[in-house]
Enzyme design. Sequence first.
Site, PDB file in Angstrom:
ATOM      1  N   MET A  30      17.323  65.438  36.565  1.00  0.00           N
ATOM      2  CA  MET A  30      17.868  64.197  36.010  1.00  0.00           C
ATOM      3  C   MET A  30      18.439  64.472  34.615  1.00  0.00           C
ATOM      4  SD  MET A  30      15.611  61.113  37.499  1.00  0.00           S
ATOM      5  CE  MET A  30      14.269  61.198  36.369  1.00  0.00           C
ATOM      6  N   GLY A  36      11.933  74.444  30.979  1.00  0.00           N
ATOM      7  CA  GLY A  36      11.285  74.287  32.290  1.00  0.00           C
ATOM      8  C   GLY A  36      12.345  74.271  33.391  1.00  0.00           C
ATOM      9  N   HIS A  37      13.427  73.499  33.171  1.00  0.00           N
ATOM     10  CA  HIS A  37      14.504  73.458  34.175  1.00  0.00           C
ATOM     11  C   HIS A  37      15.146  74.838  34.315  1.00  0.00           C
ATOM     12  CE1 HIS A  37      14.538  69.125  32.772  1.00  0.00           C
ATOM     13  NE2 HIS A  37      14.454  68.983  34.077  1.00  0.00           N
ATOM     14  N   GLN A  61      14.411  55.461  41.446  1.00  0.00           N
ATOM     15  CA  GLN A  61      13.036  55.940  41.289  1.00  0.00           C
ATOM     16  C   GLN A  61      12.358  55.427  40.014  1.00  0.00           C
ATOM     17  OE1 GLN A  61      14.415  60.183  41.147  1.00  0.00           O
ATOM     18  NE2 GLN A  61      12.718  60.457  39.736  1.00  0.00           N
ATOM     19  N   ASP A 150       5.484  67.953  38.194  1.00  0.00           N
ATOM     20  CA  ASP A 150       5.521  66.806  39.110  1.00  0.00           C
ATOM     21  C   ASP A 150       4.912  67.228  40.444  1.00  0.00           C
ATOM     22  OD1 ASP A 150       7.088  64.820  37.499  1.00  0.00           O
ATOM     23  OD2 ASP A 150       8.475  66.503  37.455  1.00  0.00           O
TER      24      ASP A 150
HETATM   25  O1  PAF Z   1      12.013  65.674  39.107  1.00  0.00           O
HETATM   26  C1  PAF Z   1      13.102  65.107  38.880  1.00  0.00           C
HETATM   27  O2  PAF Z   1      13.796  65.371  37.907  1.00  0.00           O
HETATM   28  C2  PAF Z   1      13.570  64.027  39.840  1.00  0.00           C
HETATM   29  O3  PAF Z   1      12.502  63.287  40.331  1.00  0.00           O
HETATM   30  C3  PAF Z   1      14.451  64.559  40.995  1.00  0.00           C
HETATM   31  C4  PAF Z   1      13.661  65.510  41.884  1.00  0.00           C
HETATM   32  C5  PAF Z   1      15.654  65.275  40.413  1.00  0.00           C
HETATM   33  C6  PAF Z   1      14.928  63.401  41.856  1.00  0.00           C
HETATM   34  O4  PAF Z   1      15.683  62.495  41.112  1.00  0.00           O
END
Ligand code: PAF
Length: 283
Positions: A30, A36-37, A61, A150
């Site tokens: 997002m 981390g990403h 979400q 997560d």
């Molecule tokens: O973990 C996230 O950043 C979000 O929940 C995802 C998996 C990109 C879905 O919008």
Amino acid sequence: MEVFKNPADLRKFLSQQKNKANTVGFVPTMGALHKGHISLIDEARKENDLTVASIFVNPLQFNNPRDLELYPRTIEHDLKMLEQAGCELVFLPSVEDIYRDKPLLKMSFGSLEEVMEGRHRPGHFNGVGIIVSKLFHYVLPDRAYFGQKDLQQFAIIRQMVRDLSFPVSLKCCPIIREEDGLAMSSRNVRLSPEKRAVAPRIYQSLKIAEDSLRSGVEEARNAALSFLNSYPDIQPEYFEICDAETLQPIKDVKEHGSIVICIAAYLDGVRLIDNILISIRTI
Ligand code: PAF
């Protein structure tokens, strides 16, 4: 690095790549990217011919409209980070592209979402399930990469992939932490310097529970919660010690193969989550 905004163009390009037998590794995000990403991008690059990231703040979400409004958006910075990390392709759709028609479908994940995030954020995992399904259909990944921070999200997506037979394999990558232990999160930038200084206590509370597990599950939970009591700025929403597969709260450590200790807490109006996975052999 190529940036695609239109889902149909992206799918066309990627199905051509797949015809050339190129494997696609996918990192959905997002945005508001951090190390981390980038660790997920690194992993995807090691295992695939082509690495694709998506940046889409998914309104479906967010159960709290204020959280959606305040979610950090740093597109220019994100694109630079992805380019430097060697990501080949970014999917950057608009809300209209993704949700021209509001989905009527509702996804529910039974016992997996009756606890923790699912319990406290009604509708959250329906939104996650729908967007991840849509993204998988556009990107057609061979492998997809998610962060352990997560963990419940990962368990839900793994269940969805099994139940709906998505032809993708999933990887859960370790949490990347700041030097003081705070789990990296896009939400950390919303903390004032004063509250940021307190934030590592969240991770410390998990470690305290881990250290006390020998004395029993309830004792471990109480030790962590009484430690957090000394930091009134941190308001725990839940603190759970669960089976790492089923995510159900446990009573006796000995009956489980691996367990996870999870917390969600508010600090400075910011909701932070963290967890540690423990193999029973290490207790
Ligand atoms: O973990 C996230 O950043 C979000 O929940 C995802 C998996 C990109 C879905 O919008």
